[in-house]
Design an enzyme around this catalytic site. Structure first.
Site, PDB file in Angstrom:
ATOM      1  N   SER A 112     -16.083  30.160   1.365  1.00  0.00           N
ATOM      2  CA  SER A 112     -15.910  31.026   0.143  1.00  0.00           C
ATOM      3  C   SER A 112     -15.008  30.312  -0.845  1.00  0.00           C
ATOM      4  CB  SER A 112     -15.987  32.330   0.414  1.00  0.00           C
ATOM      5  OG  SER A 112     -15.885  32.893  -0.766  1.00  0.00           O
ATOM      6  N   HIS A 113     -14.083  31.095  -1.231  1.00  0.00           N
ATOM      7  CA  HIS A 113     -13.158  30.766  -2.331  1.00  0.00           C
ATOM      8  C   HIS A 113     -11.867  30.205  -1.649  1.00  0.00           C
ATOM      9  CE1 HIS A 113     -12.584  34.732  -0.326  1.00  0.00           C
ATOM     10  NE2 HIS A 113     -11.222  34.425  -0.635  1.00  0.00           N
ATOM     11  N   ASP A 276     -17.011  30.940  -7.491  1.00  0.00           N
ATOM     12  CA  ASP A 276     -16.227  30.553  -6.400  1.00  0.00           C
ATOM     13  C   ASP A 276     -16.895  29.526  -5.711  1.00  0.00           C
ATOM     14  OD1 ASP A 276     -18.148  32.081  -5.059  1.00  0.00           O
ATOM     15  OD2 ASP A 276     -16.481  32.698  -3.616  1.00  0.00           O
ATOM     16  N   ASP A 278     -18.550  29.261  -2.979  1.00  0.00           N
ATOM     17  CA  ASP A 278     -19.896  29.112  -2.482  1.00  0.00           C
ATOM     18  C   ASP A 278     -20.820  29.950  -3.373  1.00  0.00           C
ATOM     19  OD1 ASP A 278     -18.624  31.442  -1.961  1.00  0.00           O
ATOM     20  OD2 ASP A 278     -19.899  32.159  -0.323  1.00  0.00           O
ATOM     21  N   ASP A 280     -20.869  33.230  -4.839  1.00  0.00           N
ATOM     22  CA  ASP A 280     -21.013  34.559  -4.612  1.00  0.00           C
ATOM     23  C   ASP A 280     -20.140  35.506  -5.732  1.00  0.00           C
ATOM     24  OD1 ASP A 280     -19.005  34.329  -3.052  1.00  0.00           O
ATOM     25  OD2 ASP A 280     -19.891  35.324  -1.233  1.00  0.00           O
ATOM     26  N   ARG A 281     -18.871  34.951  -6.003  1.00  0.00           N
ATOM     27  CA  ARG A 281     -18.017  35.659  -6.902  1.00  0.00           C
ATOM     28  C   ARG A 281     -18.217  35.385  -8.359  1.00  0.00           C
ATOM     29  NH1 ARG A 281     -12.222  36.466  -3.948  1.00  0.00           N
ATOM     30  NH2 ARG A 281     -12.891  37.331  -1.907  1.00  0.00           N
ATOM     31  N   LYS A 375     -23.476  39.120  -2.553  1.00  0.00           N
ATOM     32  CA  LYS A 375     -22.931  39.324  -4.080  1.00  0.00           C
ATOM     33  C   LYS A 375     -23.317  37.926  -4.791  1.00  0.00           C
ATOM     34  CE  LYS A 375     -18.262  38.078  -2.613  1.00  0.00           C
ATOM     35  NZ  LYS A 375     -17.809  38.720  -1.500  1.00  0.00           N
TER      36      LYS A 375
HETATM   37  C1  G1P Z   1     -12.013  39.428   0.791  1.00  0.00           C
HETATM   38  C2  G1P Z   1     -12.121  40.610  -0.163  1.00  0.00           C
HETATM   39  C3  G1P Z   1     -13.516  41.235   0.014  1.00  0.00           C
HETATM   40  C4  G1P Z   1     -14.621  40.342   0.238  1.00  0.00           C
HETATM   41  C5  G1P Z   1     -14.383  39.210   1.138  1.00  0.00           C
HETATM   42  C6  G1P Z   1     -15.365  37.993   1.175  1.00  0.00           C
HETATM   43  O1  G1P Z   1     -11.877  40.019   2.258  1.00  0.00           O
HETATM   44  O2  G1P Z   1     -11.371  41.551  -0.434  1.00  0.00           O
HETATM   45  O3  G1P Z   1     -13.903  42.416  -0.835  1.00  0.00           O
HETATM   46  O4  G1P Z   1     -15.797  40.878   0.513  1.00  0.00           O
HETATM   47  O5  G1P Z   1     -12.970  38.744   0.810  1.00  0.00           O
HETATM   48  O6  G1P Z   1     -15.466  37.483  -0.023  1.00  0.00           O
HETATM   49  P1  G1P Z   1     -10.335  40.342   2.646  1.00  0.00           P
HETATM   50  O7  G1P Z   1      -9.726  38.948   2.639  1.00  0.00           O
HETATM   51  O8  G1P Z   1      -9.787  41.323   1.693  1.00  0.00           O
HETATM   52  O9  G1P Z   1     -10.724  40.829   4.230  1.00  0.00           O
HETATM   53 ZN    ZN Z   2     -17.326  33.455  -1.987  1.00  0.00          ZN
END
Ligand code: G1P
Ligand code: ZN
Length: 542
Positions: A112-113, A276, A278, A280-281, A375
């Site tokens: 992801s990010h 981000d 991948d 989704d954000r 998302k």
């Molecule tokens: C974080 C975000 C959460 C999101 C997840 C995946 O998780 O807070 O809302 O769904 O990334 O993108 P966390 O690191 O808080 O467990």
């Molecule tokens: Zn992501």
């Protein structure tokens, strides 16, 4: 030829909030990825003859990982394995392909990010047939399997050409390389009024989208620039790079500070957005107006009917518990369902499948709808463009009008990153132990109405998820939430979520950090943040 490779289990393959995430060198250990992929497949009932989708954000190790994944999948009886050219397929696009092609599920190769590159992060997440992240029952079963695995099945075959569209045979399986953007774009064209948005751009609307050197570059160029006529070059960092150009592909006010700074100038774009690693954000910033993700969810819920795909109205809204209650106010006014879930997109899947809600969101820059089961960053930006194209007002005026109608939920999140994991656990333990005594107590002049730990009973499948964050609710409706991140790969991250409701319109324009300072001080005192973390200020404020 299928080979059975003997292996030893690793003890650290428990998926977190969003799949298994580790540093790249951890994934590069012998058999590490193969063990996990086989453990997941062992839990996929009915995989013989089924379709599997493989998504990926193109980060470092993606190309090696996809070859291993394809060969293990082929050796495990999947009849068809579909993935995007060069391994590129954003998380929401992968969710769409799983649904459209009636796949049994998919593996998303992404962290992801989180940063990429040889010392960055890698990850694997399994999505089920509805296109959404596998529920906890599944991920726990895969973890249990990973602890005892002693062999995996893999095809002995030359590497697959992942860069050319089309189908090839891999032993008894068909490997299909698809255009990563086409199906996704077709879906967006159905949901949004592309003509109206084209008109908006023709009228000189100024737009900037930062793909952050990650997966959404090709999606942004195809959709915003080519299909909608936004000026060429408005998509920044449009080429996906294995290390995201050294950037941290997280669209927040710290890692996309340049967008924020540009948006605050008098000549800034009307809308600045980012996605981000991948895809989704999303990040939404109007000229002189940052839109918090919680507010974005509320605005989308209130205005979704302006987009053709949602013209019939929405069934309801779901948000993760730490997300602000701004969307609740909209749901109440619309008379539609409102659901509060634990953090993580996987909890929305059942609600969407059951038709209980249409729009979902999290404070962590995630917004989406029933169109897929993830998302979706580009979707959220298109939704904003569609709303602005119809309402013909600036983001700032739109937000002011929204707050005037519903009141404003001031909101901010403080992250303390890479803190000592044991100390972080102790902080939570100490808070938990004091919960029963906190109710009724006053802290710096505010009375605590309720202090508890959030747990969630899924209304669809009856599953219970406990320990989902500590909540301190004050009598004046303000709130502090404490939880530890489940996605980090180094130490622990403490997240402190602060929220305060303001009905008085004359106060809606106040500075967020000024408004939240007293609540932040209470949080620090309540949990003794400096004592446990050794930090006097958060690392990220978003
Ligand atoms: C974080 C975000 C959460 C999101 C997840 C995946 O998780 O807070 O809302 O769904 O990334 O993108 P966390 O690191 O808080 O467990
Ligand atoms: Zn992501």
């Amino acid at each position: 030829m299928i080979r059975i490779i003997a292996t030893n289990p690793y003890s650290d393959q428990r998926p977190g909030t969003s799949g298994l995430r580790k540093k790249v060198p951890v994934f590069q250990q012998p058999h590490y990825l193969a063990n996990f992929v086989q453990s997941v497949f062992d839990c996929v009932e009915g995989r013989q003859g089924a379709i599997l989708v493989v998504g990926g954000d193109g980060r470092y190790f993606n190309r090696e990982a996809i070859q291993i994944t394809l060969k293990i999948a082929a050796a495990n009886g999947f009849a068809r394995i579909i993935f995007g050219r060069s391994g590129f397929l954003s998380t929401p696009a992968a969710s769409n392909v799983i649904r459209q092609r009636k796949a049994i599920g998919g593996l998303v190769l992404s962290a992801s990010h989180n940063p990429g590159g040889p010392d960055g992060d890698f990850g694997v997440k399994f999505n089920i047939a509805n296109g959404g992240p596998a529920p906890e029952g599944f991920t726990e079963a895969a973890y249990a399997r990973s602890k005892v695995i002693d062999a995996y099945r893999i095809l002995e075959a030359p590497d697959v050409d992942i860069d050319s569209l089309g189908e090839t045979q891999l032993q008894d399986s068909v490997v299909e390389v698809i255009d990563p953007v086409a199906d996704y774009q077709a879906l967006m064209e159905k949901l949004f009024d592309f003509d109206r948005i084209r008109e908006l751009f023709r009228g000189g609307f100024r737009f900037s989208f930062d793909a952050m050197g990650a997966i959404t570059g090709p999606y942004g160029v195809a959709i915003f620039e080519k299909a909608l006529g936004a000026p060429a070059g408005c998509v920044l960092n449009a080429v996906p790079l294995p290390d995201f150009g050294g950037h941290h592909p997280d669209p927040n006010l710290v890692h996309a500070a340049h967008l924020y700074n540009a948006a605050m100038r008098a000549d800034g774009p009307d809308l600045s957005a980012a996605s981000d690693g991948d895809g989704d954000r999303n990040l939404i910033i109007g000229k002189s107006c940052f839109v918090s993700p919680s507010d974005s969810l509320a605005v989308i819920a209130a205005n979704a009917h302006l987009a053709p795909g949602y013209a019939g109205g929405i069934a309801g809204v779901a948000r993760s518990m730490p997300t602000s209650g701004a969307a609740d106010r909209v749901a109440r006014k619309l008379g539609v369902n409102m659901c509060e879930t634990p953090t993580g997109w996987k909890f929305f899947g059942n609600l969407l499948d059951a038709g209980m809600v249409t729009i979902c969101g999290e404070e962590s820059a995630g917004t989406g709808s029933s169109h897929v089961r993830e998302k979706d960053g580009v979707w959220a930006i298109l939704m904003w463009l569609n709303i602005l194209a119809v309402r013909r007002m600036s983001v700032l005026d739109l937000m002011r009008a929204h707050w005037a109608e519903y009141g404003r939920n001031f909101y901010v999140r403080h992250d303390y990153e890479e803190i000592d994991a044991d100390r972080a656990a102790d902080l939570m333990k100490s808070l938990r132990a004091r919960l029963p005594a906190l109710t009724g107590q006053s802290i710096q002049g505010s009375r605590i109405a309720k202090a508890d730990e959030f747990e969630y009973l899924d209304p669809v499948d009856g599953s219970l998820s406990s320990n989902q964050g500590v909540r301190i609710l004050f009598e004046d409706e303000s709130r502090i939430v404490f939880r530890l991140s489940g996605t980090g790969t180094v130490g622990a991250t403490l997240r402190v979520y602060l929220e305060m409701f303001e009905a008085d319109q004359s106060r809606h324009g106040l500075d967020v950090s000024d408004v939240m300072a007293p609540l932040a001080a209470k949080a620090s005192l309540l949990a003794d943040i400096p004592g446990y973390t050794g930090r006097s200020a958060p690392d990220v404020v978003t």
